[in-house]
Design an enzyme around this catalytic site. Structure first.
Site, short mmCIF file in Angstrom:
data_model
loop_
_atom_site.label_atom_id
_atom_site.label_comp_id
_atom_site.label_asym_id
_atom_site.label_seq_id
_atom_site.Cartn_x
_atom_site.Cartn_y
_atom_site.Cartn_z
N PRO A 184 -20.70 -29.23 -55.96
CA PRO A 184 -21.25 -29.96 -54.81
C PRO A 184 -20.22 -30.01 -53.68
CG PRO A 184 -21.66 -31.15 -56.85
CD PRO A 184 -20.75 -30.02 -57.19
N GLU A 185 -20.69 -29.74 -52.47
CA GLU A 185 -19.81 -29.77 -51.30
C GLU A 185 -20.22 -30.93 -50.41
OE1 GLU A 185 -19.36 -25.83 -49.54
OE2 GLU A 185 -19.72 -24.89 -51.49
N HIS A 227 -24.33 -35.36 -72.63
CA HIS A 227 -22.96 -35.43 -72.10
C HIS A 227 -22.78 -36.60 -71.13
CE1 HIS A 227 -22.45 -31.49 -73.90
NE2 HIS A 227 -23.44 -31.02 -73.16
N ARG A 242 -19.07 -30.08 -68.39
CA ARG A 242 -17.75 -29.48 -68.55
C ARG A 242 -16.62 -30.50 -68.64
NH1 ARG A 242 -17.61 -24.08 -64.67
NH2 ARG A 242 -19.60 -23.20 -65.32
N ARG A 270 -1.59 -17.95 -40.11
CA ARG A 270 -1.77 -17.62 -41.53
C ARG A 270 -2.31 -16.20 -41.68
NH1 ARG A 270 -2.87 -22.44 -44.36
NH2 ARG A 270 -3.03 -21.16 -46.25
#
Length: 300
Positions: free
Chosen positions: A28-29, A119, A138, A181
């Protein structure tokens, strides 16, 4: 209370589907985390925590799981905010709970009698009879309890840079931080110490809209391209925040499995399909170990 409202569930998962129905897994962002905040906050605000059960102590990164439960029992939720990809639950006492869902973390608000998701690692029993539950296949997601006046040296939230909607998020900010960069611009956009909240999905979407090839070294971008990025980043994130809005009833209907409106994605997950702008086939490459989809014509 109706049966439908009683069973209202807030369930957040990182599974989504593209237009072909192909399952895609992604963390999720910013737009997804903001969607979580907007749905959960009204359902917990003002409620007291009567009891906490932690079945996986490692999910509580600070303090110990026992101390976490002891300190929070009896406390009252005040509000919830978002910072980058983190959720922050503020308590009336001034303490705060910081949460990072990582890849598969899920938050649910559900009646106590509702069957637990697989879970499920933390359950907050609330004084209105509901529960806030955290499940994570996870087990990468983490909780931190920071007491009022305590320095947060644990969660990493202080390392985040500007929010894309903050004053001062400008082309100059981007070029100063990234303009020298040699790293690919896609990788740079995902650095949380430069911009808070962008990951693999929305870096693709932003670069597609800005017409910038994702493997371009950041130091090769022109002043005009930095300006374009500074405009596109908040615009695209705002767009997907709006498109990801969903009601508790819609969560109930789908159990949150399709909370992302993926049919609005133009690049991510659409390799091999025609570009929605020029019609050329979208291509996939790997940049910094992450998949990236782009148009070879629009993003030269």
């Amino acid at each position: 209370m109706t049966h439908r409202l009683l069973l209202s569930i807030i369930f957040i998962t990182s599974r989504l589907k593209n237009q072909q129905g192909k399952a895609v897994t992604a963390m999720p962002e910013l737009p997804e985390v903001e969607a979580i905040r907007r749905v959960i906050e009204p359902q917990i605000r003002g409620l007291a925590i009567e009891q906490i059960t932690v079945s996986r102590p490692e999910v509580v990164a600070h303090p110990t799981a026992d101390e976490f439960c002891r300190c929070l029992t009896g406390q009252v939720f005040d509000s919830m905010t978002r910072r980058g990809k983190f959720l922050v639950i503020w308590l009336k006492s001034g303490d705060k709970i910081i949460i990072h869902l990582r890849m598969t973390g899920c938050l649910l608000v559900t009646p106590a009698a509702y069957p637990e998701e697989k879970h499920t690692h933390i359950i907050f029993r609330l004084n209105n009879g509901n529960e806030m539950r955290f499940s994570d296949t996870r087990r990468f997601g983490r909780f931190w309890l920071i007491r009022k006046g305590e320095t947060d040296a644990y969660s990493g939230i202080k390392k985040l840079s500007k929010e894309p909607f903050a004053p001062g998020f400008t082309a100059e900010h981007l070029s100063v931080r990234l303009g020298k960069r040699k790293k690919a611009i896609k990788e740079c956009l995902m650095e949380q110490s430069v911009i808070a909240g962008i990951g693999n999905i929305y870096s693709d979407e932003i670069l597609f809209t800005a017409r910038i090839y994702p493997a371009r070294p950041a130091n090769s971008l022109t002043g005009e391209e930095w300006k374009r990025l500074a405009e596109v980043i908040p615009e695209r994130l705002s767009f997907f925040i709006q498109k990801n809005e969903i009601t508790p009833e819609e969560y109930l209907e789908t159990k949150g499995q399709d909370y992302r409106n993926t049919h609005f994605l133009q690049a991510y997950g659409h390799e091999g399909e025609p570009c929605p702008v020029c019609g050329k086939f979208l291509c996939r490459t790997v940049i910094g170990g992450r998949s990236s989809t782009f148009c070879p014509n629009c993003q030269k």
